[in-house]
Design a protein around this motif. Structure first.
Motif, PDB file in Angstrom:
ATOM      1  N   ASN A 174      -1.738  -5.095  -1.275  1.00 49.46           N
ATOM      2  CA  ASN A 174      -1.810  -6.320  -1.644  1.00 49.46           C
ATOM      3  C   ASN A 174      -1.399  -7.470  -1.049  1.00 49.46           C
ATOM      4  O   ASN A 174      -1.194  -8.885  -0.766  1.00 49.46           O
ATOM      5  CB  ASN A 174      -2.143  -6.499  -3.367  1.00 49.46           C
ATOM      6  N   HIS A 175       0.234  -7.102  -1.666  1.00 50.36           N
ATOM      7  CA  HIS A 175       1.290  -8.290  -0.349  1.00 50.36           C
ATOM      8  C   HIS A 175       2.312  -8.370   0.369  1.00 50.36           C
ATOM      9  O   HIS A 175       2.356  -9.307   1.367  1.00 50.36           O
ATOM     10  CB  HIS A 175       2.114  -8.106  -1.959  1.00 50.36           C
ATOM     11  N   LEU A 176       1.924  -7.064   1.392  1.00 51.29           N
ATOM     12  CA  LEU A 176       2.434  -6.730   2.528  1.00 51.29           C
ATOM     13  C   LEU A 176       1.936  -7.052   3.986  1.00 51.29           C
ATOM     14  O   LEU A 176       1.703  -7.701   5.101  1.00 51.29           O
ATOM     15  CB  LEU A 176       2.655  -5.197   2.762  1.00 51.29           C
ATOM     16  N   GLY A 177       0.090  -6.798   3.537  1.00 57.15           N
ATOM     17  CA  GLY A 177      -1.169  -7.021   3.869  1.00 57.15           C
ATOM     18  C   GLY A 177      -0.818  -5.661   5.223  1.00 57.15           C
ATOM     19  O   GLY A 177      -0.258  -4.577   4.888  1.00 57.15           O
ATOM     20  N   LEU A 178      -1.299  -6.298   6.645  1.00 61.25           N
ATOM     21  CA  LEU A 178      -1.508  -5.194   7.867  1.00 61.25           C
ATOM     22  C   LEU A 178       0.047  -4.929   7.822  1.00 61.25           C
ATOM     23  O   LEU A 178       0.927  -5.566   8.184  1.00 61.25           O
ATOM     24  CB  LEU A 178      -2.688  -5.377   8.806  1.00 61.25           C
ATOM     25  N   CYS A 179       0.496  -4.035   7.926  1.00 61.03           N
ATOM     26  CA  CYS A 179       1.487  -2.439   8.409  1.00 61.03           C
ATOM     27  C   CYS A 179       1.262  -2.593   9.141  1.00 61.03           C
ATOM     28  O   CYS A 179      -0.019  -1.324   9.377  1.00 61.03           O
ATOM     29  CB  CYS A 179       2.301  -2.295   7.689  1.00 61.03           C
ATOM     30  N   ASP A 180       2.016  -2.300  10.459  1.00 64.82           N
ATOM     31  CA  ASP A 180       1.797  -0.663  11.299  1.00 64.82           C
ATOM     32  C   ASP A 180       2.143   0.474  11.157  1.00 64.82           C
ATOM     33  O   ASP A 180       1.399   1.401  10.860  1.00 64.82           O
ATOM     34  CB  ASP A 180       2.762  -0.657  12.736  1.00 64.82           C
ATOM     35  N   TYR A 181       2.815   0.469   9.709  1.00 60.34           N
ATOM     36  CA  TYR A 181       3.569   1.780   9.166  1.00 60.34           C
ATOM     37  C   TYR A 181       2.670   2.027   7.152  1.00 60.34           C
ATOM     38  O   TYR A 181       2.710   3.078   6.521  1.00 60.34           O
ATOM     39  CB  TYR A 181       4.483   1.619   8.410  1.00 60.34           C
ATOM     40  N   LEU A 182       1.295   1.164   7.252  1.00 61.69           N
ATOM     41  CA  LEU A 182       0.594   1.358   6.155  1.00 61.69           C
ATOM     42  C   LEU A 182      -1.092   1.418   6.815  1.00 61.69           C
ATOM     43  O   LEU A 182      -1.481   0.429   7.493  1.00 61.69           O
ATOM     44  CB  LEU A 182       0.815   0.739   5.098  1.00 61.69           C
ATOM     45  N   PRO A 183      -1.177   2.386   5.957  1.00 58.43           N
ATOM     46  CA  PRO A 183      -3.041   1.924   6.308  1.00 58.43           C
ATOM     47  C   PRO A 183      -3.981   1.521   5.544  1.00 58.43           C
ATOM     48  O   PRO A 183      -2.992   0.553   4.671  1.00 58.43           O
ATOM     49  CB  PRO A 183      -3.497   3.570   5.789  1.00 58.43           C
TER      50      PRO A 183
END
Length: 109
Positions: A65-74
């Protein structure tokens, strides 16, 4: 927390098969009403360690919820909370990925 069996409904999803079963988390391949497959991680909030919590939620949900879309998170598709008997569960749904989990590669070494 008891493992959810094939055909069990969790939120708007149905368990197709279990992937992992740990002390306070379980993972599943699930399907929605349109039969699309997703990855679901279920937290047993009655047993999750305090250091993995952020208030009433798992740290992982906070990160999504706080990092948003990141390459390392689905990409988080959906999250929810339910009561299963006396167990309070929180579940996270992401796109399903095929192949081995990192933990499976580590266990093989």
């Amino acid at each position: 927390m008891n493992e959810f069996k094939k055909g069990t409904g969790i939120g708007n999803y149905v368990v197709l098969y279990p992937l992992t079963n740990k002390e306070y988390t379980q993972t599943y391949c699930v399907a929605d009403k349109d039969h699309f497959q997703f990855f679901m991680k279920v937290y047993d909030m009655n047993h999750i360690p305090d250091f993995l919590r952020n208030g009433e939620d798992p740290q992982e949900l906070w990160a999504y919820n706080h990092l948003g879309l990141c390459d390392y998170l689905p990409h988080l598709m959906y999250s929810g909370r339910e009561k299963e008997g006396k167990t309070d569960i929180v579940y996270l749904v992401t796109k399903y990925f095929s192949g081995k989990l990192l933990s499976q590669y580590i266990e093989e070494k």
